[in-house]
Scaffold this motif. Structure first.
Motif, PDB file in Angstrom:
ATOM      1  N   VAL A 640      46.129  37.366  35.763  1.00  0.00           N
ATOM      2  CA  VAL A 640      45.115  36.783  36.805  1.00  0.00           C
ATOM      3  C   VAL A 640      45.399  35.155  36.472  1.00  0.00           C
ATOM      4  CG1 VAL A 640      42.954  36.239  37.478  1.00  0.00           C
ATOM      5  CG2 VAL A 640      43.612  38.579  37.255  1.00  0.00           C
ATOM      6  N   ARG A 641      45.541  34.487  37.622  1.00  0.00           N
ATOM      7  CA  ARG A 641      45.948  33.088  37.416  1.00  0.00           C
ATOM      8  C   ARG A 641      44.803  32.038  38.118  1.00  0.00           C
ATOM      9  NH1 ARG A 641      50.983  35.089  37.305  1.00  0.00           N
ATOM     10  NH2 ARG A 641      51.957  34.937  35.129  1.00  0.00           N
ATOM     11  N   VAL A 642      44.489  30.858  37.421  1.00  0.00           N
ATOM     12  CA  VAL A 642      43.736  29.823  38.331  1.00  0.00           C
ATOM     13  C   VAL A 642      44.675  28.590  38.133  1.00  0.00           C
ATOM     14  CG1 VAL A 642      41.848  28.679  38.575  1.00  0.00           C
ATOM     15  CG2 VAL A 642      41.454  30.936  37.710  1.00  0.00           C
ATOM     16  N   LEU A 643      44.939  28.038  39.398  1.00  0.00           N
ATOM     17  CA  LEU A 643      45.869  27.017  39.661  1.00  0.00           C
ATOM     18  C   LEU A 643      47.160  27.031  38.713  1.00  0.00           C
ATOM     19  CD1 LEU A 643      43.052  24.354  39.615  1.00  0.00           C
ATOM     20  CD2 LEU A 643      44.352  25.094  41.412  1.00  0.00           C
ATOM     21  N   GLY A 644      47.848  28.423  38.561  1.00  0.00           N
ATOM     22  CA  GLY A 644      48.813  28.530  37.922  1.00  0.00           C
ATOM     23  C   GLY A 644      48.616  28.958  36.682  1.00  0.00           C
ATOM     24  N   LYS A 645      47.342  28.696  36.034  1.00  0.00           N
ATOM     25  CA  LYS A 645      47.242  29.009  34.705  1.00  0.00           C
ATOM     26  C   LYS A 645      46.661  30.290  34.289  1.00  0.00           C
ATOM     27  CE  LYS A 645      45.009  26.431  30.877  1.00  0.00           C
ATOM     28  NZ  LYS A 645      45.015  27.496  29.769  1.00  0.00           N
ATOM     29  N   ALA A 646      47.112  31.163  33.462  1.00  0.00           N
ATOM     30  CA  ALA A 646      46.656  32.433  33.238  1.00  0.00           C
ATOM     31  C   ALA A 646      45.435  32.404  32.603  1.00  0.00           C
ATOM     32  CB  ALA A 646      47.820  33.188  32.390  1.00  0.00           C
ATOM     33  N   VAL A 647      44.595  33.368  32.952  1.00  0.00           N
ATOM     34  CA  VAL A 647      42.992  33.327  32.493  1.00  0.00           C
ATOM     35  C   VAL A 647      42.685  34.818  32.080  1.00  0.00           C
ATOM     36  CG1 VAL A 647      42.217  31.281  33.956  1.00  0.00           C
ATOM     37  CG2 VAL A 647      41.930  33.557  34.869  1.00  0.00           C
ATOM     38  N   GLY A 648      43.611  35.588  32.630  1.00  0.00           N
ATOM     39  CA  GLY A 648      42.896  36.988  32.240  1.00  0.00           C
ATOM     40  C   GLY A 648      44.146  37.879  32.738  1.00  0.00           C
ATOM     41  N   VAL A 649      43.852  39.103  32.625  1.00  0.00           N
ATOM     42  CA  VAL A 649      44.694  40.263  33.181  1.00  0.00           C
ATOM     43  C   VAL A 649      43.759  41.432  33.513  1.00  0.00           C
ATOM     44  CG1 VAL A 649      45.241  41.382  30.939  1.00  0.00           C
ATOM     45  CG2 VAL A 649      46.673  41.852  32.571  1.00  0.00           C
ATOM     46  N   GLU A 650      44.362  42.052  34.700  1.00  0.00           N
ATOM     47  CA  GLU A 650      43.683  43.213  35.108  1.00  0.00           C
ATOM     48  C   GLU A 650      43.804  44.470  34.655  1.00  0.00           C
ATOM     49  OE1 GLU A 650      42.361  43.457  39.263  1.00  0.00           O
ATOM     50  OE2 GLU A 650      43.441  45.512  39.152  1.00  0.00           O
ATOM     51  N   ILE A 651      42.874  45.133  33.726  1.00  0.00           N
ATOM     52  CA  ILE A 651      43.163  46.472  33.120  1.00  0.00           C
ATOM     53  C   ILE A 651      42.050  47.463  33.759  1.00  0.00           C
ATOM     54  CG2 ILE A 651      43.251  47.664  31.040  1.00  0.00           C
ATOM     55  CD1 ILE A 651      45.027  45.461  30.653  1.00  0.00           C
ATOM     56  N   GLU A 652      42.637  48.245  34.433  1.00  0.00           N
ATOM     57  CA  GLU A 652      41.875  49.513  35.097  1.00  0.00           C
ATOM     58  C   GLU A 652      40.921  49.054  35.924  1.00  0.00           C
ATOM     59  OE1 GLU A 652      40.721  51.922  31.762  1.00  0.00           O
ATOM     60  OE2 GLU A 652      42.449  53.158  31.935  1.00  0.00           O
ATOM     61  N   GLY A 653      41.134  47.912  36.565  1.00  0.00           N
ATOM     62  CA  GLY A 653      40.406  47.561  37.514  1.00  0.00           C
ATOM     63  C   GLY A 653      39.605  46.222  37.275  1.00  0.00           C
TER      64      GLY A 653
END
Ligand code: SF4
Length: 922
Positions: A640-653
């Motif tokens: 998951v990115r905001v303005l191209g910068k990764a801020v997290g990742v989706e794990i099981e929704g």
């Protein structure tokens, strides 16, 4: 935290209660049997004798206003009132009759030993003026700060950024860079933080119970873990004190550790002991499968099958043949690790990671076991270090510098984890650049680094280094080649903030000048800390603030404003304001805790010395992240990115924080290595070391020398003037197994010559079962020397003569053993030992690992009885041979740029990180 908590169920207290620290009375032991009462003020500070940052309490005699002794601080969350021998020995350093008390400038040629006392104003004007000129002339890369022992959090980063230079150099590439890279490739964080106290199984590739990283705080918790039932295994070719306390000692042949760890991983996978659910959720297995089978939808089941196939060769038999450890023991320990699922704690620090080519793969292989057993960040598992470490922020953050200094991060090592610091003299000899102002700070490369003779040659050469200022509390082998020797404060004479990943909590501690603090409580005030220190020993932050103002007196260079007070706009920052702002604004929970005690945050830290910010910090990668509406999600990776910068990742929704890696997951597969020229190493692997058995020539009788272990009682350079410690430890004989000793006709105490690629040293042998066959070992810290009287501590140095045998050949020979001497300390006339040990690092050529850049310390050596004419302590080196070896290793590197014309992957951090645009080659 209270004293009572440390001693549950007893009315006895090991420490005076904190409410009595301002005025503690007790009888003077020295006056016994008379009952003479003494009055003390107990002022906390932080030990400066290793990286662990344990708490100390200075016992200040209120009548004489002098420090009587240092003991532990029971309020410190990591050290909990306990210290190793080096903590209390701080008193020796402070009272050393030979310490440097005033700033000195050389008055003869560099290295000729003529010094005159100067004022701090002269120092600041000359150095400040020179730096200013370099900046005005656009020579920012000619100013460099090179640190041995850091001991403060982010202070120098801020200063160097404020100056706008890429000038931070460190000692890390002779210490831990290799292991750090291994961890960083997995998690984006470069150190582990094991929760030893709650572990079910602990594996150490180090000697943490006696001298490893965060030695005292970790040792306490390893013992806590053992008392609670954890089993301990130690992998080390040497029967260290730690190995002797282990349940399982695995005396691995040096460099074979990754083979053993991967064999354990295979057993855990094959025997169904791995947590496959964790592996599926939290590793980037998809990326590996997509690379292997483009266009095919990756399936986890196929991944597991291919992973097992990948590690097929790592059978217990193979690992046993590589390491010399019995295969049954490898299987047994592997199963215990697998069964400790969720509570497997481990650490690798120097040893195997710093000794061998590919040492970074040892750290990756060890972290592989942590991942397979789902022990990442769990109670009893191993967290990334950053979760357990506090870093301050400031009222004004200087922007990242706009320069990239290729003397620090040259193109040949695009993935080097820290600066290529030990190659600095080789780079200067090659004409890659020059330095106009070079600071060494508590750093002694001539003695500590490999190839110290090359350092001496370059430090002497004023065309390569225009001005050398040594910031040091003690004389050392490098300071004698300085233009300025500037005395800096010891643990009880300076301010710093320190925090380390010692356990699952997060804490901050405060080093402070204890006499200043005590006298201020008694109503005195000081403009500068040196007014309360011995002689004119300067407080270092004050030095940098003053120097910054001299570089930019009118503020036109944009430097001065960073050193102005946050409380008095436009006026010069004081050192106390610097810490006051941080404690009031940047330590969560501290202002509230201080208010409860009726104190300001600064006074709270001054009186207690440490603050526990949070305890039981676990599994931060699972923290929920509230993604804003403009966030995007990569459908394949879930990033998951905001303005191209990764801020997290989706794990099981659910969107969670994950790790600061490109995939936000644990990277079992390193696309970075694959794309940057090392595809064969993209998974945790086994690199055969430069001292692998097949590299050894049996016909020449070659053995592996392990020179990396340290003694629990000594510090690299700073213990030179500690009488307690030198009385305990002052010899470093060569450990040799009975088999090898028999074959070579060597007995204990025989004089032996140990020949390396570039020279030799002469030491005495110690025949012992405590070292594996085909391996010899010699501790560092020993063999301190002084060329002239007054330039080295007589508690530890032998007087030597340095003779040039040829254009590039040097012989260092001891000409006077240690002996009693007269001084203001009566103990100096009672020195009963004459041996200070033998120096070995001078005889090591540089071995930069082609990936991590770390110096690979282990040496291929020939050991034989010393020929007649050799003397104990002789060291001979040919620097022409060192340059040859440097070039050989240089040729092994795989230079950048990498994808997109990058000097270095953007995601991979580096110390004092410059602006992103500098990562691209122009
Ligand atoms: S482990 Fe020893 S030397 Fe290191 S900080 Fe603690 S007391 Fe000081």
């Amino acid at each position: 935290m209270t004293v009572e908590r440390l001693l549950p169920g007893t009315a006895l207290t090991a420490y005076p209660p904190v409410e009595k620290w301002d005025d503690w009375h007790e009888y003077d032991a020295k006056q016994w049997p008379r009952r003479v009462e003494k009055r003390y003020m107990l002022v906390p500070t932080i030990c400066f004798n290793c990286e662990a940052a344990c708490g100390l309490l200075a016992w200040i005699d209120k009548d004489t206003l002098s420090v009587r002794k240092f003991e532990g601080n029971p309020l410190h969350p990591a050290s909990r009132g306990r210290n190793c021998a080096k903590g209390p020995a701080t008193i020796n350093q402070i009272n050393d009759p030979e310490r440097i008390l005033y700033p000195l400038r050389r008055s003869g040629g560099r290295g000729e030993g003529q010094w005159k006392r100067v004022t701090w104003d002269q120092v600041l004007d000359e150095i400040g003026g020179r730096i200013r000129k370099a900046f005005l002339e656009g020579r920012r890369n000619e100013v460099m700060y090179h640190v041995g022992r850091p001991g403060h959090e982010r202070t120098m980063d801020r200063i160097l950024k404020a100056w706008g230079i890429d000038g931070h150099n460190s000692h890390t590439n002779v210490c831990s860079a290799s292991a750090r890279l291994g961890y960083a490739l997995w998690t984006g964080y470069d150190r582990p933080s094991p929760d030893h106290a709650n572990a079910r199984f602990i594996l150490l590739l180090s000697s943490h119970l006696e001298s490893g990283h965060y030695f005292n705080p970790h040792a306490q918790r390893i013992i806590d873990g053992k008392l609670a039932g954890a089993k301990l295994a130690v992998m080390d070719p040497r029967l260290s004190n730690t190995a002797s306390l282990a349940d399982y000692w695995l005396p691995t042949y040096p460099g074979s550790e990754a083979a053993v760890l991967l064999a354990m991983a295979k057993i855990i996978l094959d025997e169904g002991l791995a947590d496959l659910d964790h592996l599926e959720k939290w590793t980037n297995w998809r990326e590996w499968m997509e690379e292997r089978h483009p266009g095919v939808e990756p399936r986890f089941g196929s991944f597991v099958a291919e992973l097992k196939a990948h590690y097929q060769e790592f059978t217990p038999e193979f690992a046993s043949a590589e390491s010399g450890v019995a295969k049954e023991q490898i299987v047994l320990v592997a199963r215990l690790i697998g069964r400790a699922r969720g509570a497997f704690a481990s650490h690798v620090w120097r040893g195997s990671a710093s000794g061998n080519v590919g040492g970074w793969q040892v750290a990756r292989a060890l972290q592989f076991l942590t991942v397979l057993t789902a022990s990442v960040g769990t109670p009893g598992g191993t967290s990334p270090h950053a979760w357990n470490k506090y870093k301050p922020v400031f009222w004004k953050e200087p922007p990242p510098q706009k320069d990239w200094n290729e003397l620090l991060f040259p193109k040949e090592w695009p993935l080097s984890h820290y600066e290529m610091s030990f190659l600095l003299p080789h780079f200067l000899k090659e004409g890659r650049g020059r330095l106009d102002v070079y600071f060494t700070r508590v750093y002694n490369p001539v003695w500590t680094n490999p190839d110290g003779m090359t350092w001496m040659e370059v430090l002497r050469d004023e065309s390569k280094i225009g001005l050398h200022a040594a910031l040091t509390p003690t004389w050392n082998e490098t300071a004698i080649f300085a233009d300025f020797v500037l005395p800096m404060g010891l643990a009880g004479e300076r301010y710093d903030i320190q925090s380390q990943e010692t356990h699952s909590g997060r804490w901050v501690s405060f080093r402070q000048p204890v006499l200043r603090a005590a006298r201020e409580r008694m109503g005195e005030s000081f403009r500068f800390t040196y007014e309360s220190n011995p002689g004119e020993v300067w407080e270092e932050d004050e030095f940098w603030i003053e120097l910054s103002w001299r570089i930019d007196p009118d503020g036109a260079l944009g430097i001065r404003s960073w050193f102005e007070s946050p409380f008095r706009p436009g006026e010069k920052l004081t050192v106390q304001e610097y810490y006051r702002w941080i404690f009031e604004n940047a330590v969560p929970g501290l202002p509230e805790a201080a208010a409860k005690d009726g104190l300001t945050p600064f006074d709270y830290m001054g009186r207690k010395g440490a603050f526990l910010i949070e305890d039981e910090v676990r599994e931060l990668h699972k923290a929920h992240v509230a993604a804003p509406p403009n966030a995007t999600r990569d459908p394949r990776s879930g990033v998951v990115r905001v303005l191209g910068k990764a801020v997290g990742v989706e794990i099981e929704g659910e969107v969670v924080a994950g790790f600061p890696t490109p995939s936000r997951k644990l990277e079992i597969f390193s696309k970075t290595l694959s794309e940057w020229g090392w595809p064969e190493e993209a998974l945790p692997g086994y690199v055969r070391s430069h001292v692998h058995r097949r590299e050894m020539d049996a016909s020449k009788g070659e053995l592996v020398l392990v020179p990396t272990f340290r003694l629990p009682t000594l510090i690299h350079t700073r213990s030179g003037n500690t009488k307690y410690l030198n009385e305990i430890s002052h010899r470093n004989p060569l450990w040799i197994s009975p088999q090898d000793a028999r074959r070579l006709g060597i007995a204990t105490n025989d004089l032996v010559r140990v020949t390396t690629e570039i020279g030799y040293f002469v030491n005495r042998a110690w025949v012992t079962e405590g070292i594996a066959p085909d391996v010899v070992a010699c501790s560092h810290h020993m063999g301190r020397w002084r060329l002239r009287e007054g330039e080295g501590s007589r508690w530890s140095t032998a007087r030597v003569a340095l003779t040039r045998k040829s254009e590039t050949g040097y012989l260092l020979r001891q000409v006077e053993a240690l002996a009693p001497f007269q001084s203001s300390d009566p103990d100096s006339s009672r020195i009963w030992w004459s041996d200070g040990g033998v120096h070995q690092n001078l005889t090591f050529a540089v071995h930069p690992d082609p990936v991590s850049g770390m110096h690979c310390w282990h040496q291929k050596v020939v050991v034989r009885k010393a020929p007649s004419g050799d003397r104990y302590g002789d060291v001979f080196v040919d620097t022409a041979k060192s340059m040859e070896t440097y070039r050989k290793w240089l040729a092994m590197a795989r230079p950048g740029p990498g994808p997109g014309g990058l000097r270095r992957p953007l995601w991979l951090d580096r110390p004092v990180r410059p602006a992103d645009e500098t990562f691209f080659l122009k």
